[in-house]
Scaffold this motif. Sequence first.
Motif, short mmCIF file in Angstrom:
data_model
loop_
_atom_site.label_atom_id
_atom_site.label_comp_id
_atom_site.label_asym_id
_atom_site.label_seq_id
_atom_site.Cartn_x
_atom_site.Cartn_y
_atom_site.Cartn_z
N ALA A 56 32.84 37.03 27.17
CA ALA A 56 33.21 38.42 27.36
C ALA A 56 32.93 39.20 26.07
N PRO A 57 32.92 40.55 26.16
CA PRO A 57 32.59 41.37 24.98
C PRO A 57 33.75 41.57 24.03
N GLY A 58 34.97 41.13 24.40
CA GLY A 58 36.10 41.29 23.49
C GLY A 58 36.74 42.65 23.57
N THR A 59 36.64 43.31 24.72
CA THR A 59 37.30 44.59 24.93
C THR A 59 38.68 44.36 25.51
N ALA A 60 39.45 45.43 25.66
CA ALA A 60 40.78 45.31 26.25
C ALA A 60 40.70 44.79 27.67
N ARG A 61 39.67 45.20 28.42
CA ARG A 61 39.53 44.75 29.80
C ARG A 61 38.91 43.36 29.89
N HIS A 62 38.16 42.99 28.90
CA HIS A 62 37.44 41.72 28.93
C HIS A 62 37.56 41.02 27.58
N PRO A 63 38.75 40.43 27.33
CA PRO A 63 38.97 39.81 26.01
C PRO A 63 38.24 38.48 25.89
N VAL A 64 38.00 38.11 24.63
CA VAL A 64 37.48 36.77 24.36
C VAL A 64 38.66 35.80 24.38
N ARG A 65 38.35 34.49 24.33
CA ARG A 65 39.39 33.48 24.46
C ARG A 65 39.81 32.87 23.14
N THR A 66 38.89 32.67 22.20
CA THR A 66 39.20 31.92 20.98
C THR A 66 39.25 32.82 19.75
N LEU A 67 40.00 32.37 18.76
CA LEU A 67 40.08 33.12 17.51
C LEU A 67 38.74 33.10 16.78
#
Length: 877
Positions: A56-67
Motif C-alpha cells: 500500500a502507499p502508506g496513506t490514511a486509507r491504505h496504510p503500510v503494515r511494517t515499521l
Amino acid sequence: MFRPMLTKWGSKRRRTAMTVLLAVGALLATTGPVAEADPDAASRDVYVSPAGSDHAPGTARHPVRTLEQARDLVRQRAPRLTRDLTVHLAPGVFRLGEPLRLDARDSGGNGHRVIWQGSGDTELNGGVRVTGWRPVPGRLGLFAAPAPAGLDNTRQLYVDGVREQRARGPLPVTVKATETGYTASADTLAHWRNPKDIEFVYTAGEALWNIQRDGLGQWTEPRCPLAAAEGTTITMAQPCWDNSTKRVLFPDIPGRSVNMVGPADLTNGRHPTYAENAFELLDTPGEWYLDRAAHVVYYLPKAGQDLRRADVEMPVLEKLVDARGIHDVAFRGLRFSYATWLTPSSPEGFSEIQAGYTITGANGWAVQGLCQFVPGGTCPYASWTREPANVSVSHGQRVEFADSVFAHLGGAGLDLIDGTKESQVRGDVFTDISGNGVQVGGVDKPVTDTDADVVRDVVVTDNHLYGLPREFHGGVPIVNGYTVRNTISHNQIDHVGYSAISVGWGGWPDKIKRPATPNLSHDNTVSDNLIFDYMLMLDDGGGIYTQGITGSSLDDGEKVTGNVIHDQWGLGKGVYTDNGNTYETIRGNVLYRTAYFNVGTVHVDYRDDLGNNDPTLIEGNYWEQGDRDKSDKGAITRNNTILAHPSDAPAAIVANAGLEPAYRGLLARQVGGLAPPEAPSRVGTFAAPGKLYATWNPTFAFNNAPVTDYVVTATGGGTTKSTTVSAADFAKRAYAEISSLTDGTAYTVTVAARNAYGVSEPSLGAAPVTPGPRPGALPGVPTSARALPSATAASIRWNPPAATGDTPVLGYVITVSDGRTIAVEGRDALVTQPTVKGMTRVVDNLKPATAYTFTVAAVTATGTGPAATFTATTAAA
C-alpha cells in the motif's frame, strides 16, 4: 504534547480491547477516516497499521503494515520537509522480526521533525506468543508447549502481561569453592538435564541475622552460568567465573584491590545464594523453564491461569529500536515491550561492578578499566561494560521520547548515549525492566577533544519509574555518566530495589588517596524529584547517588535541589556523596526516614596536597540529621533545619517535587496484568526460647495492586505455623515474631506477599534456626550517643552496641528528662547493627534554651540493655 490518559495493558481486558483496536485498524485500512482536514498533510504523512499492507502507499486509507516500510517511506519524503512529518501508528501490536534501525536518513530537517506517533495502545513487541500447551504426563500441574519458531533462548516469560519467575531454588547440595568452580557434597547436579543452563546467583546486600552477604559488594548481584557438572565437580563458565572471583591486589596497600570497588578478598562472595534455570527446580506455581536442547517451554501455572486462553509471551529480540545519528525525531504514544538481553546467559555471565556495569572478556578482571594502575590496563579507569538498553539512541540530536511506556524489558530500558544532545525523555513510564531504566551518557570517554561524543543538554523530566529492576537488582532507574548540562527533574521514582538516581563515575581512586578520574562533566542538575520506597533489596546506595568530579567549581558542579526523598529501606544515604565527589551543591531538599545518613559522606580531596575535603555545599535542607553549621576544609554545611515530622516540611517544596500537574495522570496508568505480587527476598531469621523472629526485603513489584500484608510461615519437625503481618506494621517494625514453637526443633521460614489479587509464591527459605534456652545476656551500651539540638527539637544520634548479647538488636528506647519514653523501631534499627552504622531519631516539643538529659538503650529478644546517657541544651528561640 503529552496527553494524560489511562492505559490498561496486559490483562484479559487488554486482549479484548486489542481485538477491537485491530478491527478498527483493518477498517481504516479499507475505508479510511470520514474526512481529512489537511490533504497536503495526508500526502506527506505515513500511516502504518498491523492490518495494513506493505504494497500500500502508506496513506490514511491504505496504510503500510511494517515499521521498516514506514521508515523507507519517511526516507523518501524527509529531504523535502516543509513541516513536521508524522508516522501514524495505529493501535495494535507490531511484532518485530528485527529491530527498527534508524540513521541520519530517517531524520527531520529544515527545522521540522519526524514524529513516530502511536495511539497509547501501539505496542512495539519483540517477542513471540507461546501456544499449544499440554499437560506433562507424570507431573501434576506442569504444562509444556513447543518453543515457537525463532526462539532459541530468552530470559523472560510473561503470562497476561505479568513477568513470571524463571525456575529457581536453593542448591540441592553444599558446595566448596575451588579455583575453577566448586566441589559438591553429592553428584546431584551432574544428573540434572542441561547443567549448562543452570545459573548461580550471588545476592549481596548487608549481612543481617542469618542472611549471608554474597556477591561482589552490598550493591551487586552477579550471576554466572555453569560450564559443566561432572560427578561432584562443578566447573563455572569462563570468563564469568574469573571476572567474578579474581582481583589484582595492590602489593603495598593491604586489603585493597586495584579496581577499588568491592572487597579484595572475594572468598565470601563465592557462595551462591540460589540456583536458577533448571528443569529440576520447577516446583512452585508461576515458575517456567525453556529446555533449549528439546525446544520445549515448561510452565507451572498459578491458580486461575488458563493457558488455553492466556497470552503467553517470550521475548526474542535484544533491541526494539536502534537509532544512530538521527536528529529531529520524536517517539510518542508508544509501548516498547517484550525484549530480552542474552549476554548474562552466555559464558560472560553478569560480573557486576556497580549500576549494571560489568567486567567482561577473557582476563577482564586483570586489565579492564584499570588504566594507569596495572601494566596493560585498559583506559580510562573504571571503563567497564554498560548493560545495553532495548531501545537505544547514539549520536542523536533533538530526539524526544514522550507519552510512552517502557515495560516488559530484559536489559536496560532506554539508552541516550555517545554524543546524544538536546534531547528529552518526558512523560513516560518505566517499569518491569530487568536492569537500569534510563541510561544517559557513558563512562568510557571522560575527556574528549571534540564535541562529537559529548552527551549534553538532555532532559529527563516528569517520568514515573517504579517496580524495577526485576532481574539485575543492582540496577538504577536513572543513570547519568559523564555529561554536560543535563537535567533530571520532576520525576517520581518509587518501589525500586536499589538506588533511584546515579550520577557521575570514576571516584574510586579516593580509596587509595589518589584523585578521581578527570572528566568533562559540569552543570548537571537533579532537581524536584520525588523518591520514596527505594533500596528495597540491596544496600550501600542512595536516593541520589553521586561519585567523582562533577564540575570545575561549586558554580558549575552538580546541583541537587528541591528533591523530596524518604523511606529508604537499605543501608545507605538519602543523598550519597561517594568517593571523589567534588563540587556538589545539595540545597533545599526534604529528607527523612533514611537508614544511616540523610546526606553523606565528606571525603578528602586528593587533587592537591593541602589536606582539604572535596568541596561540597549542604545548605537549606530539611532533614533529621541535624548536623551543625560548619566549614570543614572545603565542605560547607549551613542553614539546614531539623525536620521533626514530614508534615513540617515546607509545603511549597513538597508540592513542587515529583510529577508536575499535567503529568500526574501517569500515576493512574495500569501497566501489565492484574496479579499477585512478586515474592519478597532475602529472608533472615534468628531464634529465641520458644519463638523465632523473621525479617525480609519487601516486595517492590506488586502487579497493579499494593501489598496489603505478608504471610510468614515456619516449617519444622513436621509442623507448620504461620502468621500474617500487615504491610503497614512491617514497614514500621521490619520484623515478625512467630511464637509457640518447640525448643530444639529446627525451623525454616518463607514469606509470601499478598495484594488484592492474591498471594505471591513463597520466598526462598531462610537458613534454619532452632529455638531454645539462651544464657540471658543483654546487649551492650550504645556508643557515640549525642544530641544535636535546635530551639525546639533535637536530632538524637548514636551507634549500635558492639556486643548484642543473646540475639540481634530489634530496636531502641529513648528517654527524655521531661518524662517521655520513645520506642525506636524500623529497618535501620536492624541493618545498622552488624557493621555498627549510625542511628538517628528526632525528638520534638522541646523548650528553647533548656537543658535536657537523654538516654538510649538497645532492645533485643532477651530484654533491654544498659543505656547511654547524654545531655544537651536547646538553642534560644
